[in-house]
Design a protein around this motif. Structure first.
Motif, PDB file in Angstrom:
ATOM      1  N   THR A  92      49.929  53.390  64.356  1.00  0.00           N
ATOM      2  CA  THR A  92      50.540  53.833  65.362  1.00  0.00           C
ATOM      3  C   THR A  92      49.721  54.841  66.391  1.00  0.00           C
ATOM      4  O   THR A  92      49.991  54.957  67.393  1.00  0.00           O
ATOM      5  CB  THR A  92      51.704  54.908  64.716  1.00  0.00           C
ATOM      6  N   LYS A 115      56.813  47.235  63.575  1.00  0.00           N
ATOM      7  CA  LYS A 115      57.645  48.361  64.164  1.00  0.00           C
ATOM      8  C   LYS A 115      56.737  49.637  64.288  1.00  0.00           C
ATOM      9  O   LYS A 115      56.620  50.199  65.099  1.00  0.00           O
ATOM     10  CB  LYS A 115      58.649  48.648  63.048  1.00  0.00           C
ATOM     11  N   SER A 119      55.599  51.431  68.064  1.00  0.00           N
ATOM     12  CA  SER A 119      55.786  52.841  68.259  1.00  0.00           C
ATOM     13  C   SER A 119      54.479  53.306  68.961  1.00  0.00           C
ATOM     14  O   SER A 119      54.463  54.746  68.872  1.00  0.00           O
ATOM     15  CB  SER A 119      56.129  53.516  66.996  1.00  0.00           C
ATOM     16  N   ARG A 120      53.624  52.685  69.125  1.00  0.00           N
ATOM     17  CA  ARG A 120      52.164  53.267  69.730  1.00  0.00           C
ATOM     18  C   ARG A 120      52.738  53.890  71.242  1.00  0.00           C
ATOM     19  O   ARG A 120      53.639  53.287  71.882  1.00  0.00           O
ATOM     20  CB  ARG A 120      50.831  52.066  69.874  1.00  0.00           C
ATOM     21  N   ASP A 121      51.831  54.828  71.418  1.00  0.00           N
ATOM     22  CA  ASP A 121      52.061  55.280  72.954  1.00  0.00           C
ATOM     23  C   ASP A 121      51.776  54.346  74.073  1.00  0.00           C
ATOM     24  O   ASP A 121      52.230  54.541  75.075  1.00  0.00           O
ATOM     25  CB  ASP A 121      51.022  56.584  73.161  1.00  0.00           C
ATOM     26  N   ARG A 180      64.869  47.098  71.418  1.00  0.00           N
ATOM     27  CA  ARG A 180      63.739  46.733  71.081  1.00  0.00           C
ATOM     28  C   ARG A 180      62.880  46.247  72.285  1.00  0.00           C
ATOM     29  O   ARG A 180      61.770  46.645  72.777  1.00  0.00           O
ATOM     30  CB  ARG A 180      63.392  45.505  70.265  1.00  0.00           C
ATOM     31  N   GLU A 183      62.389  49.323  74.870  1.00  0.00           N
ATOM     32  CA  GLU A 183      61.404  49.855  74.238  1.00  0.00           C
ATOM     33  C   GLU A 183      59.922  49.358  74.902  1.00  0.00           C
ATOM     34  O   GLU A 183      59.049  50.155  75.407  1.00  0.00           O
ATOM     35  CB  GLU A 183      61.197  50.218  72.736  1.00  0.00           C
TER      36      GLU A 183
END
Length: 336
Positions: A92, A115, A119-121, A180, A183
């Motif tokens: 992450t 997942k 969620s990485r920036d 998803r 995102e």
């Protein structure tokens, strides 16, 4: 983190292999940026030490490596392929994982690792495409697999309830996929302040619009607006004739005028938009309800129609010079 490493390096530590792992990682942190030789040496030492260490030491080592801007590619792949409870912070937040490594981990390690990667920036378009493709492949394979296994529930429900449960599960699955994709799309959508390739007001044009609006000089404002649009003054005047302020608000948003300046302009040119409503003025609410892409599309359509209707300013001037008598002759006619 380093203090915890130093504690493990103390003579009283019970696990010598943990101590060696912590010392190795601590030393590597101090080498940033490392040389090629140092990267190769760390890759050779890290894997056997990591495998021989305790779970707590592994987690601490991975957490420390997550902050390193540069680590060997082999170490990044090795750490990323560990169980998710160990690899999650690395996947992450680590800035040292390249796109190829992320894609390889996502393809080989399953949904939990995917997942964590999502969620990485920041994700590159290449990684996003790979993640979306993997997710769609999972969805396609899930249904046939359930049919082939022939798993029968221990207590068969009533048929009507079964249909409702299947419909609810399908809706939940579809909503999860949509969320998803939303995102992932945030990583490739245009940033709010990015106006590359769009028509923009120059600082002077923006200042003139604000000044003419402040003084309520409608004719000069229309001329400055036409200049910003690269269109005829007739288009600018038609935009301003919309007393609701909706068309001018659309134009100002499309041209990239500062939001607060646009509010000020609308309030000055249309006094009824200065009335307070729900804690802000009506002008603020009009501007806040507009979408940039829709504004650009509408203004582009107006400009195209204007270009079909009116000749360029130079052509109009040339025609007027042929049709009207010279200025000197007009003065003579007026004096008679």
């Amino acid at each position: 983190m380093r203090d915890r490493f130093r504690d493990l390096e103390a003579p009283s530590a019970s696990r010598k292999k943990d101590v060696v792992l912590m010392a190795t990682v601590s030393s590597f942190e101090e080498l940033q940026p490392p040389t090629r030789s140092e990267l190769r040496q760390f890759a050779e030492l890290f894997t056997p030490l990591f495998q021989a260490s305790s779970l707590e030491a592994k987690r601490q080592a991975v957490a420390a490596l997550s902050q390193c801007p540069q680590i060997p590619a082999a170490v990044a792949l090795f750490v990323g392929c560990q169980s998710i409870d160990i690899a999650a912070p690395f996947l992450t937040s680590s800035p040292a994982i390249d796109d190829e490594t992320l894609i390889t981990i996502a393809r080989t390690q399953g949904s939990a690792h995917m997942k964590a990667i999502v969620s990485r920036d920041a994700l590159s378009p290449r990684v996003i495409d790979a993640l979306v493709g993997l997710r769609q492949a999972e969805q396609r394979l899930a249904a046939p697999a359930e049919v082939e296994t022939g798993i029968v529930p221990s207590e068969p429900p009533v048929p009507a309830s079964l249909e409702e449960a299947e419909a609810a599960a399908r809706r939940a699955s579809e909503e999860e996929i949509r969320n998803r994709i939303r995102e992932l799309a945030r990583h490739v959508s245009r940033p709010e302040g990015d106006r590359l390739g769009l028509r923009n007001l120059s600082p002077i044009q923006a200042a003139l619009l604000v000044r003419f609006a402040r003084n309520r000089e409608a004719a000069l404002f229309a001329k400055a607006l036409a200049s910003g649009l690269s269109a005829s003054r007739w288009l600018a005047e038609r935009i301003m004739l919309d007393i609701s302020g909706q068309q001018l608000a659309t134009t100002l948003i499309s041209l990239g005028l500062d939001f607060r300046d646009a509010v000020f302009v609308l309030e000055k040119l249309y006094p009824h938009l200065a009335e307070p409503q729900h804690g802000v003025t009506r002008a603020w609410m009009v501007l806040d309800s507009l979408d940039l892409e829709e504004c650009n599309a509408r203004v582009d359509a107006w400009r195209r129609a204007d270009s079909y209707t009116y000749l360029p300013e130079g052509t109009e001037t040339a025609q007027a010079a042929h049709e009207e008598p010279p200025a000197q002759d007009r003065r003579i006619i007026r004096t008679r």
